[in-house]
Design a protein around this motif. Structure first.
Motif, PDB file in Angstrom:
ATOM      1  N   PRO A  17       0.837  -1.210   0.000  1.00 53.96           N
ATOM      2  CA  PRO A  17       0.000   0.000   0.000  1.00 53.96           C
ATOM      3  C   PRO A  17       0.867   1.252   0.000  1.00 53.96           C
ATOM      4  O   PRO A  17       1.948   1.261   0.580  1.00 53.96           O
ATOM      5  CB  PRO A  17      -0.783  -0.106   1.312  1.00 53.96           C
ATOM      6  N   ARG A  18       0.377   2.259  -0.668  1.00 52.43           N
ATOM      7  CA  ARG A  18       1.151   3.516  -0.750  1.00 52.43           C
ATOM      8  C   ARG A  18       1.393   4.086   0.638  1.00 52.43           C
ATOM      9  O   ARG A  18       0.512   4.078   1.490  1.00 52.43           O
ATOM     10  CB  ARG A  18       0.365   4.545  -1.567  1.00 52.43           C
ATOM     11  N   ALA A  19       2.579   4.593   0.825  1.00 54.31           N
ATOM     12  CA  ALA A  19       2.911   5.231   2.105  1.00 54.31           C
ATOM     13  C   ALA A  19       2.081   6.514   2.265  1.00 54.31           C
ATOM     14  O   ALA A  19       1.587   7.070   1.274  1.00 54.31           O
ATOM     15  CB  ALA A  19       4.397   5.571   2.139  1.00 54.31           C
ATOM     16  N   LEU A  20       1.931   6.947   3.489  1.00 53.66           N
ATOM     17  CA  LEU A  20       1.191   8.188   3.728  1.00 53.66           C
ATOM     18  C   LEU A  20       1.968   9.361   3.139  1.00 53.66           C
ATOM     19  O   LEU A  20       3.193   9.405   3.216  1.00 53.66           O
ATOM     20  CB  LEU A  20       0.997   8.424   5.219  1.00 53.66           C
ATOM     21  N   ARG A  21       1.254  10.285   2.572  1.00 52.37           N
ATOM     22  CA  ARG A  21       1.923  11.493   2.076  1.00 52.37           C
ATOM     23  C   ARG A  21       2.452  12.283   3.273  1.00 52.37           C
ATOM     24  O   ARG A  21       1.845  12.271   4.349  1.00 52.37           O
ATOM     25  CB  ARG A  21       0.931  12.359   1.287  1.00 52.37           C
TER      26      ARG A  21
ATOM     27  N   TRP B  22       4.427   3.793  14.770  1.00 53.53           N
ATOM     28  CA  TRP B  22       3.185   3.040  14.557  1.00 53.53           C
ATOM     29  C   TRP B  22       2.479   3.521  13.292  1.00 53.53           C
ATOM     30  O   TRP B  22       1.991   2.711  12.492  1.00 53.53           O
ATOM     31  CB  TRP B  22       2.278   3.190  15.776  1.00 53.53           C
ATOM     32  N   ILE B  23       2.440   4.806  13.106  1.00 51.66           N
ATOM     33  CA  ILE B  23       1.779   5.346  11.911  1.00 51.66           C
ATOM     34  C   ILE B  23       2.553   4.970  10.657  1.00 51.66           C
ATOM     35  O   ILE B  23       1.968   4.629   9.630  1.00 51.66           O
ATOM     36  CB  ILE B  23       1.605   6.876  12.033  1.00 51.66           C
ATOM     37  N   ARG B  24       3.858   5.010  10.742  1.00 53.60           N
ATOM     38  CA  ARG B  24       4.662   4.635   9.575  1.00 53.60           C
ATOM     39  C   ARG B  24       4.391   3.170   9.197  1.00 53.60           C
ATOM     40  O   ARG B  24       4.270   2.840   8.027  1.00 53.60           O
ATOM     41  CB  ARG B  24       6.150   4.825   9.896  1.00 53.60           C
ATOM     42  N   ASP B  25       4.255   2.304  10.207  1.00 55.38           N
ATOM     43  CA  ASP B  25       4.071   0.880   9.922  1.00 55.38           C
ATOM     44  C   ASP B  25       2.639   0.548   9.505  1.00 55.38           C
ATOM     45  O   ASP B  25       2.425  -0.350   8.696  1.00 55.38           O
ATOM     46  CB  ASP B  25       4.430   0.043  11.163  1.00 55.38           C
ATOM     47  N   ASN B  26       1.672   1.207  10.108  1.00 55.75           N
ATOM     48  CA  ASN B  26       0.279   0.805   9.900  1.00 55.75           C
ATOM     49  C   ASN B  26      -0.567   1.796   9.115  1.00 55.75           C
ATOM     50  O   ASN B  26      -1.645   1.441   8.636  1.00 55.75           O
ATOM     51  CB  ASN B  26      -0.390   0.551  11.268  1.00 55.75           C
ATOM     52  N   GLY B  27      -0.083   3.024   9.005  1.00 55.56           N
ATOM     53  CA  GLY B  27      -0.857   4.036   8.287  1.00 55.56           C
ATOM     54  C   GLY B  27      -1.201   3.640   6.862  1.00 55.56           C
ATOM     55  O   GLY B  27      -2.361   3.801   6.435  1.00 55.56           O
ATOM     56  N   PRO B  28      -0.226   3.091   6.099  1.00 54.29           N
ATOM     57  CA  PRO B  28      -0.550   2.769   4.706  1.00 54.29           C
ATOM     58  C   PRO B  28      -1.696   1.787   4.550  1.00 54.29           C
ATOM     59  O   PRO B  28      -2.560   1.953   3.694  1.00 54.29           O
ATOM     60  CB  PRO B  28       0.766   2.180   4.185  1.00 54.29           C
ATOM     61  N   ARG B  29      -1.754   0.760   5.400  1.00 55.14           N
ATOM     62  CA  ARG B  29      -2.858  -0.198   5.202  1.00 55.14           C
ATOM     63  C   ARG B  29      -4.192   0.354   5.695  1.00 55.14           C
ATOM     64  O   ARG B  29      -5.244  -0.024   5.200  1.00 55.14           O
ATOM     65  CB  ARG B  29      -2.539  -1.544   5.837  1.00 55.14           C
ATOM     66  N   LEU B  30      -4.134   1.262   6.687  1.00 55.28           N
ATOM     67  CA  LEU B  30      -5.387   1.905   7.096  1.00 55.28           C
ATOM     68  C   LEU B  30      -5.885   2.833   5.994  1.00 55.28           C
ATOM     69  O   LEU B  30      -7.086   2.908   5.719  1.00 55.28           O
ATOM     70  CB  LEU B  30      -5.175   2.678   8.400  1.00 55.28           C
ATOM     71  N   LEU B  31      -4.950   3.521   5.370  1.00 60.05           N
ATOM     72  CA  LEU B  31      -5.331   4.408   4.259  1.00 60.05           C
ATOM     73  C   LEU B  31      -5.890   3.583   3.098  1.00 60.05           C
ATOM     74  O   LEU B  31      -6.870   3.975   2.461  1.00 60.05           O
ATOM     75  CB  LEU B  31      -4.113   5.217   3.810  1.00 60.05           C
ATOM     76  N   LEU B  32      -5.287   2.435   2.850  1.00 55.29           N
ATOM     77  CA  LEU B  32      -5.772   1.560   1.777  1.00 55.29           C
ATOM     78  C   LEU B  32      -7.207   1.120   2.058  1.00 55.29           C
ATOM     79  O   LEU B  32      -8.047   1.092   1.156  1.00 55.29           O
ATOM     80  CB  LEU B  32      -4.860   0.328   1.655  1.00 55.29           C
ATOM     81  N   LEU B  33      -7.478   0.813   3.323  1.00 53.92           N
ATOM     82  CA  LEU B  33      -8.851   0.418   3.686  1.00 53.92           C
ATOM     83  C   LEU B  33      -9.814   1.579   3.443  1.00 53.92           C
ATOM     84  O   LEU B  33     -10.899   1.397   2.884  1.00 53.92           O
ATOM     85  CB  LEU B  33      -8.889  -0.012   5.152  1.00 53.92           C
TER      86      LEU B  33
END
Lengths: 156, 187
Positions: A17-21, B22-33
């Motif tokens: 999944p894309r990394a956060l901006r 935590w955000i670096r590790d899990n943020g992307p999959r939460l954003l994908l959801l």
């Protein structure tokens, strides 16, 4: 899941999944709660509560037992028992004890500045006794108290 | 004093470092959801931000996995938003319009074409199937956990997952084997 889809599942898992901006990361950082609640508040809670309770009990005992110098009711209005009392009790501190009943090592904690310390907790029961030297009245106040120490830890 | 070595302590849960990691590790999959229901990447980001704020203010002390709590919160907000939009604007959106043009996955030069093909196929799935797929593949959830998150029985979650994989397979061509590797190497 069925083996029929194993290849597809593996292929999907390889997609990242894309990394956060950075903008979103910054927005989240701005909303983040303040850094750790320092345990100092907890450290001083019991002593402060204990002292307050002891003070309250002492003040109450003073009001009950100490002779009032103002607004003495006329002799005729006093209750017969009070009037017959041979003396007014005057409470004085007689004894104070600290009983250490538990000591625990709460492990290593790290403060916001990244220094490490071992958190040691000592649990006491403080008992203060007041007595009336002239009579047999006594008053005892028992207060729980926690002492928490942070012992600096140095890693070699 | 002995030269006692201590294990490096984990950052405290409320510390700056803890949440950054935590955000670096899990943020992307939460954003994908969030993307599976949100109208655009920008909407998805807003949903993720709202979920984190809600979590920090009201849910931090709740029992259970924080990832699951955030996923449930994000999913609920995103679905509500999608329904509001559907009522307000159009009844049916084509997948590309609903998901927005921004790619959902990291793209690398090697295998980029295959990744794009998978993403196109993914966009053609119904959102109910997509979200189950996301939770299963990228959140490593069990069907029980997926059921709790999306509010359906585990068997239904398993069925949606299977339908999603079947549909993906139908839409996708078999991966072209590369000379350097036998396994797909698009990432």
């Amino acid at each position: 899941m069925s083996d029929d889809f194993t290849d597809l599942e593996i292929e999907l898992k390889q997609l990242r999944p894309r990394a956060l901006r950075p903008e979103l990361t910054a927005r989240l950082a701005a909303e983040r709660p303040p850094t750790s609640r320092r345990p100092a508040v907890v450290v001083w809670l019991w002593p402060v509560l204990g002292a307050a309770a002891a003070l309250a009990v002492f003040a109450a005992s003073w009001r009950v037992f100490a002779p009032s110098e103002t607004a003495q009711p006329p002799e005729s209005t006093r209750a017969p028992a009070m009037a017959a009392s041979p003396h007014q009790p005057r409470m004085v501190p007689a004894k104070a004890t600290n009983l250490l009943y538990a000591a625990s090592d709460d492990g290593i904690v790290r403060f916001a500045d990244q220094t490490a310390a071992r958190k040691v907790r000592l649990r006491y029961v403080d008992t203060i006794t007041w007595r009336d030297p002239a009579g047999r009245a006594s008053l005892q106040c028992t207060v729980p108290r926690d002492e928490v120490y942070f012992v600096p830890v140095v890693a070699y | 004093m002995n030269a006692e070595r201590i294990k490096p302590a984990m950052p405290e849960e409320n510390s700056h470092d803890f949440w950054s990691d935590w955000i670096r590790d899990n943020g992307p999959r939460l954003l994908l959801l969030a993307r599976q229901w949100a109208g655009s990447a920008a909407d998805a980001e807003d949903i993720v931000q709202d979920a984190f704020v809600r979590f920090w203010r009201h849910q931090r002390d709740l029992p259970g996995s924080r990832l699951a709590l955030l996923a449930t919160s994000i999913r609920r907000t995103a679905v509500d938003l999608a329904r509001q939009r559907a009522r307000r604007e159009v009844r049916e959106l084509v997948a590309d319009e609903m998901l927005g043009p921004e790619p959902m996955f990291e793209t690398r030069l090697e295998g980029a074409e295959r990744a794009a093909e998978i993403e196109r196929a993914l966009r053609r799935l119904p959102p109910e199937q997509r979200e189950v797929l996301v939770l299963k593949i990228w959140h490593d959830c069990t069907f029980d956990e997926i059921g709790r998150t999306v509010g359906c029985p585990p068997n239904t979650a398993a069925s949606r997952y299977r339908y999603a994989l079947e549909a993906l397979r139908k839409h996708l061509k078999a991966p072209t084997p590369t000379p350097s590797a036998k396994t797909p190497s698009h990432v």
